[in-house]
Design a protein around this motif. Sequence first.
Motif, PDB file in Angstrom:
ATOM      1  N   VAL A   1      35.261  28.510  33.295  1.00  0.00           N
ATOM      2  CA  VAL A   1      35.791  29.416  32.270  1.00  0.00           C
ATOM      3  C   VAL A   1      36.457  30.622  32.919  1.00  0.00           C
ATOM      4  CG1 VAL A   1      35.076  31.065  30.473  1.00  0.00           C
ATOM      5  CG2 VAL A   1      34.254  28.713  30.408  1.00  0.00           C
ATOM      6  N   GLU A   2      35.819  31.178  33.919  1.00  0.00           N
ATOM      7  CA  GLU A   2      36.351  32.372  34.584  1.00  0.00           C
ATOM      8  C   GLU A   2      37.730  32.105  35.176  1.00  0.00           C
ATOM      9  OE1 GLU A   2      36.827  36.111  35.614  1.00  0.00           O
ATOM     10  OE2 GLU A   2      35.020  35.483  34.561  1.00  0.00           O
ATOM     11  N   PHE A   3      37.882  30.981  35.851  1.00  0.00           N
ATOM     12  CA  PHE A   3      39.162  30.694  36.495  1.00  0.00           C
ATOM     13  C   PHE A   3      40.197  30.119  35.537  1.00  0.00           C
ATOM     14  CE2 PHE A   3      36.634  31.289  40.280  1.00  0.00           C
ATOM     15  CZ  PHE A   3      37.528  31.953  41.100  1.00  0.00           C
ATOM     16  N   ALA A   4      39.762  29.495  34.449  1.00  0.00           N
ATOM     17  CA  ALA A   4      40.704  28.888  33.514  1.00  0.00           C
ATOM     18  C   ALA A   4      41.253  29.875  32.489  1.00  0.00           C
ATOM     19  CB  ALA A   4      40.040  27.710  32.793  1.00  0.00           C
ATOM     20  N   PHE A   5      40.446  30.847  32.087  1.00  0.00           N
ATOM     21  CA  PHE A   5      40.837  31.673  30.952  1.00  0.00           C
ATOM     22  C   PHE A   5      41.041  33.151  31.243  1.00  0.00           C
ATOM     23  CE2 PHE A   5      38.566  28.058  29.013  1.00  0.00           C
ATOM     24  CZ  PHE A   5      39.622  27.557  28.271  1.00  0.00           C
ATOM     25  N   TYR A   6      40.674  33.618  32.417  1.00  0.00           N
ATOM     26  CA  TYR A   6      40.784  35.043  32.689  1.00  0.00           C
ATOM     27  C   TYR A   6      41.693  35.316  33.877  1.00  0.00           C
ATOM     28  CZ  TYR A   6      36.976  35.506  29.393  1.00  0.00           C
ATOM     29  OH  TYR A   6      36.217  35.451  28.263  1.00  0.00           O
ATOM     30  N   SER A   7      42.330  36.456  33.834  1.00  0.00           N
ATOM     31  CA  SER A   7      43.260  36.825  34.903  1.00  0.00           C
ATOM     32  C   SER A   7      42.505  37.411  36.096  1.00  0.00           C
ATOM     33  CB  SER A   7      44.281  37.835  34.387  1.00  0.00           C
ATOM     34  OG  SER A   7      43.618  39.029  34.027  1.00  0.00           O
ATOM     35  N   LYS A   8      43.222  37.546  37.202  1.00  0.00           N
ATOM     36  CA  LYS A   8      42.624  38.042  38.446  1.00  0.00           C
ATOM     37  C   LYS A   8      42.165  39.489  38.357  1.00  0.00           C
ATOM     38  CE  LYS A   8      45.636  35.449  41.484  1.00  0.00           C
ATOM     39  NZ  LYS A   8      46.551  35.583  42.607  1.00  0.00           N
ATOM     40  N   GLU A   9      42.780  40.269  37.489  1.00  0.00           N
ATOM     41  CA  GLU A   9      42.498  41.708  37.459  1.00  0.00           C
ATOM     42  C   GLU A   9      41.019  42.015  37.232  1.00  0.00           C
ATOM     43  OE1 GLU A   9      45.161  40.473  35.420  1.00  0.00           O
ATOM     44  OE2 GLU A   9      46.420  40.798  37.190  1.00  0.00           O
ATOM     45  N   ARG A  10      40.356  41.269  36.376  1.00  0.00           N
ATOM     46  CA  ARG A  10      38.947  41.537  36.065  1.00  0.00           C
ATOM     47  C   ARG A  10      38.023  40.424  36.571  1.00  0.00           C
ATOM     48  NH1 ARG A  10      36.543  45.746  34.746  1.00  0.00           N
ATOM     49  NH2 ARG A  10      35.234  44.613  33.329  1.00  0.00           N
ATOM     50  N   ARG A  11      38.510  39.616  37.485  1.00  0.00           N
ATOM     51  CA  ARG A  11      37.724  38.468  37.951  1.00  0.00           C
ATOM     52  C   ARG A  11      36.440  38.894  38.651  1.00  0.00           C
ATOM     53  NH1 ARG A  11      41.170  34.038  39.390  1.00  0.00           N
ATOM     54  NH2 ARG A  11      41.184  33.939  37.146  1.00  0.00           N
ATOM     55  N   ALA A  12      36.453  39.979  39.384  1.00  0.00           N
ATOM     56  CA  ALA A  12      35.243  40.405  40.105  1.00  0.00           C
ATOM     57  C   ALA A  12      34.100  40.678  39.142  1.00  0.00           C
ATOM     58  CB  ALA A  12      35.536  41.634  40.950  1.00  0.00           C
ATOM     59  N   GLY A  13      34.394  41.294  38.005  1.00  0.00           N
ATOM     60  CA  GLY A  13      33.357  41.522  36.998  1.00  0.00           C
ATOM     61  C   GLY A  13      32.825  40.221  36.439  1.00  0.00           C
ATOM     62  N   GLY A  14      33.712  39.263  36.221  1.00  0.00           N
ATOM     63  CA  GLY A  14      33.295  37.960  35.711  1.00  0.00           C
ATOM     64  C   GLY A  14      32.440  37.194  36.704  1.00  0.00           C
ATOM     65  N   LEU A  15      32.832  37.234  37.969  1.00  0.00           N
ATOM     66  CA  LEU A  15      32.058  36.533  38.994  1.00  0.00           C
ATOM     67  C   LEU A  15      30.685  37.173  39.184  1.00  0.00           C
ATOM     68  CD1 LEU A  15      34.886  35.831  41.587  1.00  0.00           C
ATOM     69  CD2 LEU A  15      33.830  34.208  39.995  1.00  0.00           C
TER      70      LEU A  15
ATOM     71  N   PHE B   1      29.857  36.907  28.478  1.00  0.00           N
ATOM     72  CA  PHE B   1      31.102  37.445  27.941  1.00  0.00           C
ATOM     73  C   PHE B   1      31.125  38.970  27.855  1.00  0.00           C
ATOM     74  CE2 PHE B   1      30.937  33.021  26.726  1.00  0.00           C
ATOM     75  CZ  PHE B   1      32.152  32.588  27.216  1.00  0.00           C
ATOM     76  N   PRO B   2      30.090  39.625  27.321  1.00  0.00           N
ATOM     77  CA  PRO B   2      30.121  41.093  27.379  1.00  0.00           C
ATOM     78  C   PRO B   2      29.899  41.637  28.788  1.00  0.00           C
ATOM     79  CG  PRO B   2      28.139  40.345  26.242  1.00  0.00           C
ATOM     80  CD  PRO B   2      28.987  39.142  26.488  1.00  0.00           C
ATOM     81  N   LEU B   3      29.068  40.953  29.594  1.00  0.00           N
ATOM     82  CA  LEU B   3      28.809  41.424  30.957  1.00  0.00           C
ATOM     83  C   LEU B   3      30.088  41.459  31.780  1.00  0.00           C
ATOM     84  CD1 LEU B   3      25.453  39.729  32.028  1.00  0.00           C
ATOM     85  CD2 LEU B   3      25.912  42.176  31.826  1.00  0.00           C
ATOM     86  N   ARG B   4      30.916  40.436  31.646  1.00  0.00           N
ATOM     87  CA  ARG B   4      32.135  40.378  32.463  1.00  0.00           C
ATOM     88  C   ARG B   4      33.074  41.524  32.135  1.00  0.00           C
ATOM     89  NH1 ARG B   4      36.861  39.031  31.591  1.00  0.00           N
ATOM     90  NH2 ARG B   4      37.136  38.053  33.620  1.00  0.00           N
ATOM     91  N   ARG B   5      33.022  42.038  30.915  1.00  0.00           N
ATOM     92  CA  ARG B   5      33.873  43.175  30.545  1.00  0.00           C
ATOM     93  C   ARG B   5      33.275  44.497  30.984  1.00  0.00           C
ATOM     94  NH1 ARG B   5      34.793  41.920  24.444  1.00  0.00           N
ATOM     95  NH2 ARG B   5      32.767  42.862  24.576  1.00  0.00           N
ATOM     96  N   TRP B   6      31.964  44.608  30.961  1.00  0.00           N
ATOM     97  CA  TRP B   6      31.301  45.896  31.186  1.00  0.00           C
ATOM     98  C   TRP B   6      30.966  46.169  32.633  1.00  0.00           C
ATOM     99  CZ3 TRP B   6      27.373  44.713  26.787  1.00  0.00           C
ATOM    100  CH2 TRP B   6      28.027  44.823  25.557  1.00  0.00           C
ATOM    101  N   LEU B   7      30.982  45.169  33.483  1.00  0.00           N
ATOM    102  CA  LEU B   7      30.565  45.384  34.872  1.00  0.00           C
ATOM    103  C   LEU B   7      31.719  45.900  35.730  1.00  0.00           C
ATOM    104  CD1 LEU B   7      28.401  42.222  35.564  1.00  0.00           C
ATOM    105  CD2 LEU B   7      27.610  44.566  35.435  1.00  0.00           C
ATOM    106  N   PRO B   8      31.621  47.132  36.154  1.00  0.00           N
ATOM    107  CA  PRO B   8      32.642  47.614  37.087  1.00  0.00           C
ATOM    108  C   PRO B   8      32.264  47.183  38.505  1.00  0.00           C
ATOM    109  CG  PRO B   8      31.139  49.390  36.536  1.00  0.00           C
ATOM    110  CD  PRO B   8      30.688  48.177  35.767  1.00  0.00           C
ATOM    111  N   VAL B   9      33.202  46.564  39.199  1.00  0.00           N
ATOM    112  CA  VAL B   9      32.945  46.116  40.564  1.00  0.00           C
ATOM    113  C   VAL B   9      33.959  46.818  41.464  1.00  0.00           C
ATOM    114  CG1 VAL B   9      32.847  44.145  42.118  1.00  0.00           C
ATOM    115  CG2 VAL B   9      32.101  43.895  39.748  1.00  0.00           C
TER     116      VAL B   9
END
Length: 135
Positions: free
Chosen positions: A26-40, A81-89
């Motif tokens: 999901v992270e690599f298919a649907f989200y852009s690189k800009e916020r990938r660190a938070g998603g990972l 889903f909320p964690l990937r948005r809220w986590l600043p890395v």
Amino acid sequence: MTEFLSPVNESIWEHVKLIFWPLLLVEFAFYSKERRAGGLTAILLCCAGMLVAAWSYHVVLGGRLLAVDLALFVVTIAAYFPLRRWLPVPRSSLSLLAGLYILAVGVLLAFTLTPPRGTLFNDPSLADAWVHLSC
């Protein structure tokens, strides 16, 4: 070949694969690189959360209900889903994050091929069984 992506038995460790691989896709298919660190980072936290929750339920509390396992899975996936948005890395943590992913994938592959003996890697529903089957 599918054993790397799906659970081979119903151990607590196998629940991590049910969280890790789909969320990584999901992270690599649907989200852009800009916020990938938070998603990972969120994926790693969700995997750790699933380990803690499943261990607490199955080992500490002795639970065996499938409905609870399903609820733990749904809550853990939903938390991503909320964690990937809220986590600043910070950028300074990216090499640490890359190292953690190399370690996580290595451990997932190694423990899939040769799971160690122990509660974490055994099917909790077989805890009271007379014969343990190795699947």
